[in-house]
Scaffold this motif. Structure first.
Motif, PDB file in Angstrom:
ATOM      1  N   ARG A 266       0.838  -1.196   0.000  1.00  0.00           N
ATOM      2  CA  ARG A 266       0.000   0.000   0.000  1.00  0.00           C
ATOM      3  C   ARG A 266       0.876   1.250   0.000  1.00  0.00           C
ATOM      4  O   ARG A 266       0.546   2.254  -0.610  1.00  0.00           O
ATOM      5  CB  ARG A 266      -0.915   0.020   1.229  1.00  0.00           C
ATOM      6  CG  ARG A 266      -1.991  -1.024   1.182  1.00  0.00           C
ATOM      7  CD  ARG A 266      -2.879  -0.994   2.393  1.00  0.00           C
ATOM      8  NE  ARG A 266      -2.084  -0.877   3.602  1.00  0.00           N
ATOM      9  CZ  ARG A 266      -2.486  -0.285   4.716  1.00  0.00           C
ATOM     10  NH1 ARG A 266      -3.679   0.243   4.790  1.00  0.00           N
ATOM     11  NH2 ARG A 266      -1.713  -0.236   5.772  1.00  0.00           N
ATOM     12  N   GLN A 267       2.015   1.158   0.688  1.00  0.00           N
ATOM     13  CA  GLN A 267       2.922   2.301   0.754  1.00  0.00           C
ATOM     14  C   GLN A 267       3.417   2.707  -0.633  1.00  0.00           C
ATOM     15  O   GLN A 267       3.618   3.884  -0.898  1.00  0.00           O
ATOM     16  CB  GLN A 267       4.102   1.991   1.679  1.00  0.00           C
ATOM     17  CG  GLN A 267       5.041   3.148   1.880  1.00  0.00           C
ATOM     18  CD  GLN A 267       4.346   4.391   2.417  1.00  0.00           C
ATOM     19  OE1 GLN A 267       3.410   4.303   3.208  1.00  0.00           O
ATOM     20  NE2 GLN A 267       4.795   5.552   1.998  1.00  0.00           N
ATOM     21  N   HIS A 268       3.595   1.717  -1.527  1.00  0.00           N
ATOM     22  CA  HIS A 268       3.984   2.050  -2.903  1.00  0.00           C
ATOM     23  C   HIS A 268       2.946   2.968  -3.537  1.00  0.00           C
ATOM     24  O   HIS A 268       3.289   3.948  -4.193  1.00  0.00           O
ATOM     25  CB  HIS A 268       4.101   0.779  -3.763  1.00  0.00           C
ATOM     26  CG  HIS A 268       5.402   0.081  -3.646  1.00  0.00           C
ATOM     27  ND1 HIS A 268       5.528  -1.107  -2.969  1.00  0.00           N
ATOM     28  CD2 HIS A 268       6.627   0.383  -4.103  1.00  0.00           C
ATOM     29  CE1 HIS A 268       6.774  -1.500  -3.027  1.00  0.00           C
ATOM     30  NE2 HIS A 268       7.476  -0.606  -3.711  1.00  0.00           N
TER      31      HIS A 268
ATOM     32  N   ARG B   8       1.718   8.172  -5.603  1.00  0.00           N
ATOM     33  CA  ARG B   8       0.795   9.316  -5.704  1.00  0.00           C
ATOM     34  C   ARG B   8       1.546  10.610  -5.396  1.00  0.00           C
ATOM     35  O   ARG B   8       1.412  11.604  -6.103  1.00  0.00           O
ATOM     36  CB  ARG B   8      -0.373   9.115  -4.744  1.00  0.00           C
ATOM     37  CG  ARG B   8      -1.494  10.092  -4.979  1.00  0.00           C
ATOM     38  CD  ARG B   8      -2.634   9.867  -4.023  1.00  0.00           C
ATOM     39  NE  ARG B   8      -3.358   8.639  -4.346  1.00  0.00           N
ATOM     40  CZ  ARG B   8      -4.207   8.049  -3.511  1.00  0.00           C
ATOM     41  NH1 ARG B   8      -4.435   8.545  -2.321  1.00  0.00           N
ATOM     42  NH2 ARG B   8      -4.841   6.960  -3.876  1.00  0.00           N
ATOM     43  N   ARG B   9       2.349  10.608  -4.345  1.00  0.00           N
ATOM     44  CA  ARG B   9       3.128  11.792  -3.970  1.00  0.00           C
ATOM     45  C   ARG B   9       4.135  12.131  -5.082  1.00  0.00           C
ATOM     46  O   ARG B   9       4.286  13.280  -5.462  1.00  0.00           O
ATOM     47  CB  ARG B   9       3.834  11.542  -2.637  1.00  0.00           C
ATOM     48  CG  ARG B   9       4.814  12.616  -2.210  1.00  0.00           C
ATOM     49  CD  ARG B   9       4.266  14.001  -2.027  1.00  0.00           C
ATOM     50  NE  ARG B   9       3.042  14.045  -1.271  1.00  0.00           N
ATOM     51  CZ  ARG B   9       2.131  15.017  -1.404  1.00  0.00           C
ATOM     52  NH1 ARG B   9       2.320  16.006  -2.251  1.00  0.00           N
ATOM     53  NH2 ARG B   9       1.026  15.005  -0.699  1.00  0.00           N
ATOM     54  N   GLN B  10       4.831  11.119  -5.616  1.00  0.00           N
ATOM     55  CA  GLN B  10       5.807  11.346  -6.685  1.00  0.00           C
ATOM     56  C   GLN B  10       5.136  11.965  -7.917  1.00  0.00           C
ATOM     57  O   GLN B  10       5.673  12.893  -8.519  1.00  0.00           O
ATOM     58  CB  GLN B  10       6.469  10.032  -7.107  1.00  0.00           C
ATOM     59  CG  GLN B  10       7.456   9.481  -6.131  1.00  0.00           C
ATOM     60  CD  GLN B  10       7.965   8.102  -6.567  1.00  0.00           C
ATOM     61  OE1 GLN B  10       7.474   7.498  -7.516  1.00  0.00           O
ATOM     62  NE2 GLN B  10       8.961   7.603  -5.834  1.00  0.00           N
ATOM     63  N   MET B  11       3.981  11.436  -8.287  1.00  0.00           N
ATOM     64  CA  MET B  11       3.290  11.940  -9.464  1.00  0.00           C
ATOM     65  C   MET B  11       2.794  13.368  -9.232  1.00  0.00           C
ATOM     66  O   MET B  11       2.830  14.193 -10.143  1.00  0.00           O
ATOM     67  CB  MET B  11       2.122  11.035  -9.857  1.00  0.00           C
ATOM     68  CG  MET B  11       2.520   9.626 -10.291  1.00  0.00           C
ATOM     69  SD  MET B  11       3.618   9.581 -11.711  1.00  0.00           S
ATOM     70  CE  MET B  11       5.134   9.041 -10.965  1.00  0.00           C
TER      71      MET B  11
ATOM     72  N   LEU C 254       2.086  15.258 -12.589  1.00  0.00           N
ATOM     73  CA  LEU C 254       1.342  14.297 -13.399  1.00  0.00           C
ATOM     74  C   LEU C 254       0.068  13.817 -12.723  1.00  0.00           C
ATOM     75  O   LEU C 254      -0.748  13.139 -13.343  1.00  0.00           O
ATOM     76  CB  LEU C 254       2.228  13.077 -13.707  1.00  0.00           C
ATOM     77  CG  LEU C 254       3.504  13.371 -14.495  1.00  0.00           C
ATOM     78  CD1 LEU C 254       4.362  12.125 -14.597  1.00  0.00           C
ATOM     79  CD2 LEU C 254       3.164  13.904 -15.871  1.00  0.00           C
ATOM     80  N   TRP C 255      -0.116  14.146 -11.452  1.00  0.00           N
ATOM     81  CA  TRP C 255      -1.307  13.748 -10.697  1.00  0.00           C
ATOM     82  C   TRP C 255      -1.916  15.000 -10.103  1.00  0.00           C
ATOM     83  O   TRP C 255      -1.215  15.802  -9.502  1.00  0.00           O
ATOM     84  CB  TRP C 255      -0.920  12.755  -9.599  1.00  0.00           C
ATOM     85  CG  TRP C 255      -2.089  12.089  -8.950  1.00  0.00           C
ATOM     86  CD1 TRP C 255      -2.614  12.372  -7.729  1.00  0.00           C
ATOM     87  CD2 TRP C 255      -2.877  11.031  -9.474  1.00  0.00           C
ATOM     88  NE1 TRP C 255      -3.676  11.555  -7.474  1.00  0.00           N
ATOM     89  CE2 TRP C 255      -3.876  10.715  -8.528  1.00  0.00           C
ATOM     90  CE3 TRP C 255      -2.854  10.328 -10.672  1.00  0.00           C
ATOM     91  CZ2 TRP C 255      -4.817   9.730  -8.738  1.00  0.00           C
ATOM     92  CZ3 TRP C 255      -3.803   9.336 -10.870  1.00  0.00           C
ATOM     93  CH2 TRP C 255      -4.765   9.042  -9.908  1.00  0.00           C
ATOM     94  N   PRO C 256      -3.211  15.199 -10.247  1.00  0.00           N
ATOM     95  CA  PRO C 256      -3.819  16.458  -9.792  1.00  0.00           C
ATOM     96  C   PRO C 256      -3.808  16.590  -8.266  1.00  0.00           C
ATOM     97  O   PRO C 256      -4.037  15.626  -7.551  1.00  0.00           O
ATOM     98  CB  PRO C 256      -5.248  16.374 -10.320  1.00  0.00           C
ATOM     99  CG  PRO C 256      -5.519  14.913 -10.470  1.00  0.00           C
ATOM    100  CD  PRO C 256      -4.203  14.285 -10.811  1.00  0.00           C
TER     101      PRO C 256
END
Length: 128
Positions: free
Chosen positions: A51-53, A58-61, A66-68
């Motif tokens: 789950r940590q991945h 999400r944080r990296q994106m 790349l992630w809103p």
């Protein structure tokens, strides 16, 4: 060797390596969260990651743009019978229309865009 002692043999076939996840694959996995009620745990198990991945990706994106970033109001998908869209909400002034989909995609249309064109785009996004 003593009586009752068990010999154990382990075969090493190669060096264990870290898996490489391209950004496109990370984004694809991240978009699965929430679809049809899938939780982070469900998606992590499906793709054999922790789950940590998922949270780390999400944080990296977000850091890469790349992630809103969700600010203010956010809309959650509800399990409701699918009904065709018959009309679109009217926007005030020169504000763009923003339509969120259950698969995580967002459609942003400029103000004044024809309703028929927007409906065509909605059909495209839903089938993509």
């Amino acid at each position: 060797m003593r009586r009752g002692q068990i010999l154990r043999h382990e075969v090493i076939v190669g060096v264990e390596r870290r898996r490489f996840w391209p950004d496109e694959m990370k984004l694809s996995i991240l978009r699965e969260v929430g679809v049809c009620g899938a939780t982070v745990t469900d998606i992590a198990l499906r793709h054999d990651v922790t789950r940590q991945h998922i949270y780390q990706w999400r944080r990296q994106m977000k850091d890469k743009g790349l992630w809103p970033e969700l600010e203010g109001i956010s809309f959650l998908a509800l399990d409701a019978p699918e009904q065709p869209v018959t009309s679109l909400p009217k926007t005030e002034g020169n504000l763009p229309a923003e339509i969120g989909f259950a698969n995580g995609r967002t459609l942003r249309c400029p103000p004044g865009m024809a309703e028929a064109d927007i409906m065509g785009l909605i059909r495209l996004v839903e089938t993509a």
